[in-house]
Design a protein around this motif. Sequence first.
Motif, PDB file in Angstrom:
ATOM      1  N   UNK A  23      34.732  43.435  38.309  1.00 23.27           N
ATOM      2  CA  UNK A  23      36.007  44.437  38.978  1.00 23.27           C
ATOM      3  C   UNK A  23      35.368  45.715  38.861  1.00 23.27           C
ATOM      4  N   UNK A  61      36.545  49.846  40.065  1.00 23.91           N
ATOM      5  CA  UNK A  61      37.674  50.511  40.215  1.00 23.91           C
ATOM      6  C   UNK A  61      37.149  51.855  40.176  1.00 23.91           C
ATOM      7  N   UNK A 110      49.114  52.867  43.688  1.00 26.15           N
ATOM      8  CA  UNK A 110      48.319  51.802  44.099  1.00 26.15           C
ATOM      9  C   UNK A 110      46.765  52.437  44.046  1.00 26.15           C
ATOM     10  N   UNK A 111      45.962  51.497  43.462  1.00 27.56           N
ATOM     11  CA  UNK A 111      44.524  52.017  43.300  1.00 27.56           C
ATOM     12  C   UNK A 111      43.926  50.788  44.166  1.00 27.56           C
ATOM     13  N   UNK A 112      42.760  51.174  44.787  1.00 28.74           N
ATOM     14  CA  UNK A 112      42.173  50.149  45.579  1.00 28.74           C
ATOM     15  C   UNK A 112      40.574  50.111  45.035  1.00 28.74           C
ATOM     16  N   UNK A 113      40.126  49.035  44.488  1.00 29.03           N
ATOM     17  CA  UNK A 113      38.768  48.914  43.914  1.00 29.03           C
ATOM     18  C   UNK A 113      38.206  47.562  44.842  1.00 29.03           C
ATOM     19  N   UNK A 114      37.180  47.170  44.110  1.00 33.77           N
ATOM     20  CA  UNK A 114      36.490  46.068  44.546  1.00 33.77           C
ATOM     21  C   UNK A 114      36.414  44.902  43.664  1.00 33.77           C
ATOM     22  N   UNK A 115      36.236  43.713  44.176  1.00 35.16           N
ATOM     23  CA  UNK A 115      36.041  42.354  42.988  1.00 35.16           C
ATOM     24  C   UNK A 115      34.949  41.578  43.613  1.00 35.16           C
ATOM     25  N   UNK A 134      35.163  40.966  47.403  1.00 29.96           N
ATOM     26  CA  UNK A 134      36.501  41.066  47.891  1.00 29.96           C
ATOM     27  C   UNK A 134      36.946  42.591  47.642  1.00 29.96           C
ATOM     28  N   UNK A 185      40.271  44.492  45.072  1.00 31.61           N
ATOM     29  CA  UNK A 185      41.141  44.206  43.969  1.00 31.61           C
ATOM     30  C   UNK A 185      41.919  45.711  43.897  1.00 31.61           C
ATOM     31  N   UNK A 186      43.247  45.300  43.997  1.00 31.09           N
ATOM     32  CA  UNK A 186      44.409  46.310  44.130  1.00 31.09           C
ATOM     33  C   UNK A 186      45.121  46.294  42.855  1.00 31.09           C
ATOM     34  N   UNK A 187      45.426  47.594  42.303  1.00 33.50           N
ATOM     35  CA  UNK A 187      46.168  47.743  41.050  1.00 33.50           C
ATOM     36  C   UNK A 187      47.389  48.499  41.454  1.00 33.50           C
TER      37      UNK A 187
END
Lengths: 81, 81
Positions: free
Chosen positions: A7, A9, A37-42, B40, B42-44
């Motif tokens: 993950x 972020x 809301x925070x957007x990151x990558x997986x 992909x 990831x949203x928090x």
Amino acid sequence: MARVVVNVMPKAEILDPQGQAVHRALGRIGVTGVSDVRQGKRFELEVDDSVTEADLQKVAETLLANTVIEDFDVVGVEIAK
Amino acid sequence: MARVVVNVMPKAEILDPQGQAVHRALGRIGVTGVSDVRQGKRFELEVDDSVTEADLQKVAETLLANTVIEDFDVVGVEIAK
């Protein structure tokens, strides 16, 4: 074989325009009560037993995350031999 | 307040050029034993108690994922009132 999830972020002090755009859009679909809301990558990696924890740290630091602006964590999710 | 994580991944049948680029780059840093990489999002979300599971499904389907090409899952990770 195991699946490893990394993950990535944006760091807390970094602005996140993608997350902010999602946050602003929530009102349009009638959802209130979301304060951030925070957007990151997986990333999902399929790895075999030769891949060490140190390898995964190197992959995450070098290829997956920009550690100047992003935090990452490495999570092993399943072992299926 | 609770933190909700929404994971959005490309569907299995969808090509993932970002993941493939990472996969090709692994050899350059000397890591073998990784058979696949998928990238992909990831949203928090920080949500309060007024936000229902149905709200979260709507947010994920409408704003976070393109369900034609992506799968998502909604995971509640912590409750801190």
